[in-house]
Design an enzyme around this catalytic site. Sequence first.
Site, PDB file in Angstrom:
ATOM      1  N   ASP A 133       0.848  -1.196   0.000  1.00  0.00           N
ATOM      2  CA  ASP A 133       0.000   0.000   0.000  1.00  0.00           C
ATOM      3  C   ASP A 133       0.879   1.240   0.000  1.00  0.00           C
ATOM      4  O   ASP A 133       1.962   1.244   0.598  1.00  0.00           O
ATOM      5  CB  ASP A 133      -0.872   0.061   1.278  1.00  0.00           C
ATOM      6  CG  ASP A 133      -1.722  -1.181   1.456  1.00  0.00           C
ATOM      7  OD1 ASP A 133      -2.154  -1.720   0.431  1.00  0.00           O
ATOM      8  OD2 ASP A 133      -1.919  -1.595   2.607  1.00  0.00           O
ATOM      9  N   ASP A 178       1.024   7.972   8.118  1.00  0.00           N
ATOM     10  CA  ASP A 178       1.348   6.579   8.476  1.00  0.00           C
ATOM     11  C   ASP A 178       2.735   6.523   9.080  1.00  0.00           C
ATOM     12  O   ASP A 178       2.972   5.916  10.126  1.00  0.00           O
ATOM     13  CB  ASP A 178       1.447   5.696   7.208  1.00  0.00           C
ATOM     14  CG  ASP A 178       0.121   5.164   6.755  1.00  0.00           C
ATOM     15  OD1 ASP A 178      -0.760   5.006   7.606  1.00  0.00           O
ATOM     16  OD2 ASP A 178      -0.014   4.905   5.546  1.00  0.00           O
ATOM     17  N   ASP A 187      -4.489   3.026  10.769  1.00  0.00           N
ATOM     18  CA  ASP A 187      -5.271   2.204   9.849  1.00  0.00           C
ATOM     19  C   ASP A 187      -6.323   3.059   9.139  1.00  0.00           C
ATOM     20  O   ASP A 187      -6.893   3.960   9.736  1.00  0.00           O
ATOM     21  CB  ASP A 187      -5.967   1.087  10.632  1.00  0.00           C
ATOM     22  CG  ASP A 187      -6.709   0.157   9.698  1.00  0.00           C
ATOM     23  OD1 ASP A 187      -6.040  -0.546   8.935  1.00  0.00           O
ATOM     24  OD2 ASP A 187      -7.953   0.167   9.711  1.00  0.00           O
TER      25      ASP A 187
HETATM   26  P1  AFP Z   1      -5.859   1.607   4.136  1.00  0.00           P
HETATM   27  O1  AFP Z   1      -5.076   1.746   5.420  1.00  0.00           O
HETATM   28  O2  AFP Z   1      -5.007   1.304   2.941  1.00  0.00           O
HETATM   29  O3  AFP Z   1      -6.805   2.738   3.921  1.00  0.00           O
HETATM   30  O4  AFP Z   1      -6.750   0.269   4.324  1.00  0.00           O
HETATM   31  C1  AFP Z   1      -7.728   0.251   5.277  1.00  0.00           C
HETATM   32  C2  AFP Z   1      -8.145  -1.158   5.574  1.00  0.00           C
HETATM   33  O5  AFP Z   1      -7.061  -1.938   5.981  1.00  0.00           O
HETATM   34  C3  AFP Z   1      -9.256  -1.202   6.626  1.00  0.00           C
HETATM   35  O6  AFP Z   1      -9.185  -0.176   7.558  1.00  0.00           O
HETATM   36  C4  AFP Z   1     -10.501  -1.135   5.812  1.00  0.00           C
HETATM   37  O7  AFP Z   1     -11.614  -1.706   6.439  1.00  0.00           O
HETATM   38  C5  AFP Z   1     -10.126  -1.874   4.566  1.00  0.00           C
HETATM   39  O8  AFP Z   1      -8.716  -1.741   4.431  1.00  0.00           O
HETATM   40  C6  AFP Z   1     -10.790  -1.304   3.357  1.00  0.00           C
HETATM   41  O9  AFP Z   1     -10.396  -2.029   2.236  1.00  0.00           O
HETATM   42  P2  AFP Z   1     -11.197  -1.884   0.859  1.00  0.00           P
HETATM   43  O10 AFP Z   1     -10.895  -0.516   0.338  1.00  0.00           O
HETATM   44  O11 AFP Z   1     -10.649  -2.966   0.003  1.00  0.00           O
HETATM   45  O12 AFP Z   1     -12.656  -2.087   1.154  1.00  0.00           O
END
Ligand code: AFP
Length: 342
Positions: free
Chosen positions: A82, A88, A133
Amino acid sequence: MLISMITSNSPSIESSRIAHSIGTALDRFIKNNQNQFLYASGELSQLLRDIALASKVVNREVNKAGLIDIMGAMGSTNTGGDQQQKLDVLANIRFTRALAKGGEVAALISEESETFVDLNNDGKYIIAIDPLDGSSNIDVNVSIGTIFSVYRRKSPAGMPIQDEDILQKGTEQVAAGYILYGSSTMLVYTTGHGVNGFTYEPTLGEYFLSHPQMQTPESGKIFSVNEGSANSFEKPVKAYIDYCKEKNYTARYIGSLVADYHRNMLKGGIYIYPATAKDKNGKLRLMYECNALAYISEQSGGLATDGKGNRIMEIQPTGLHQRTPFFVGSKEMVEKAEAFNS
Ligand code: AFP
């Protein structure tokens, strides 16, 4: 004359909103409940305080996002491939620094580091943490979170860290929690004696107990899943989502795990991140996303499984960044989703 007027009105001041007690501060709460910890050494208490302190710093930065140059991508990627956001990286530094200072932590597992971070061989604890997160939500001012699990090391203190210290099942957690940077900032944690939630009072710089002994409703009407990938969900997951729609349940999905989880814990609901064509084991990480929320969920009366009959906390990790499908929330809803497998 003025004094006598105030005095005659003072009973209503005593009982009015301005005189309400603000509640128990996190520090005092941790101290009062120290005897509940399995190892009542005060070290775990200190560690929780360190996490709380780092979260206040991160909270300050999150609140300034947009005003100073901390939004946007770093131009690098993390362990999951990512895009790393500046916040972050900043959050990772803040938590690592706070946890290193105390000396209680032997090693840190973080979403932002490929291998574990060796902190202090004399430390007795292992921390698994996702420092920030939902970071793709930062730039658009949507709630984000920090998730952490605390383990006791297995090998004797003073020795170099072993695999058995790092790759522990969720059932071995001695504490876990999350911080939600939302419309207000909250710290929610458990040490295995129920779940307590604290709200941050920014003018006092303190967390205060606002949600004592939190309980997940047995059932609910909210389902949270990214339906954009539904074509590639396995049949039982599709069938359960159809069931939710037949029941006229409400769909709510922010894409920020802590926020989605927290809402469902308070209101009753289920969060699902299943296997997809892109992510055969789902997207979420066992060690620093799922285990902590599974522990909190079980401690508040909920349930957390992989959707295939396996309790999340009993999965033996084989790697730091291992992924798992994740079904978490109200007990009856998770059981119902599981039932579609049979
Ligand atoms: P990010 O940290 O890359 O925004 O991801 C967030 C995550 O790990 C979690 O917090 C969410 O529920 C999930 O990913 C969302 O993933 P999708 O975009 O695939 O639905």
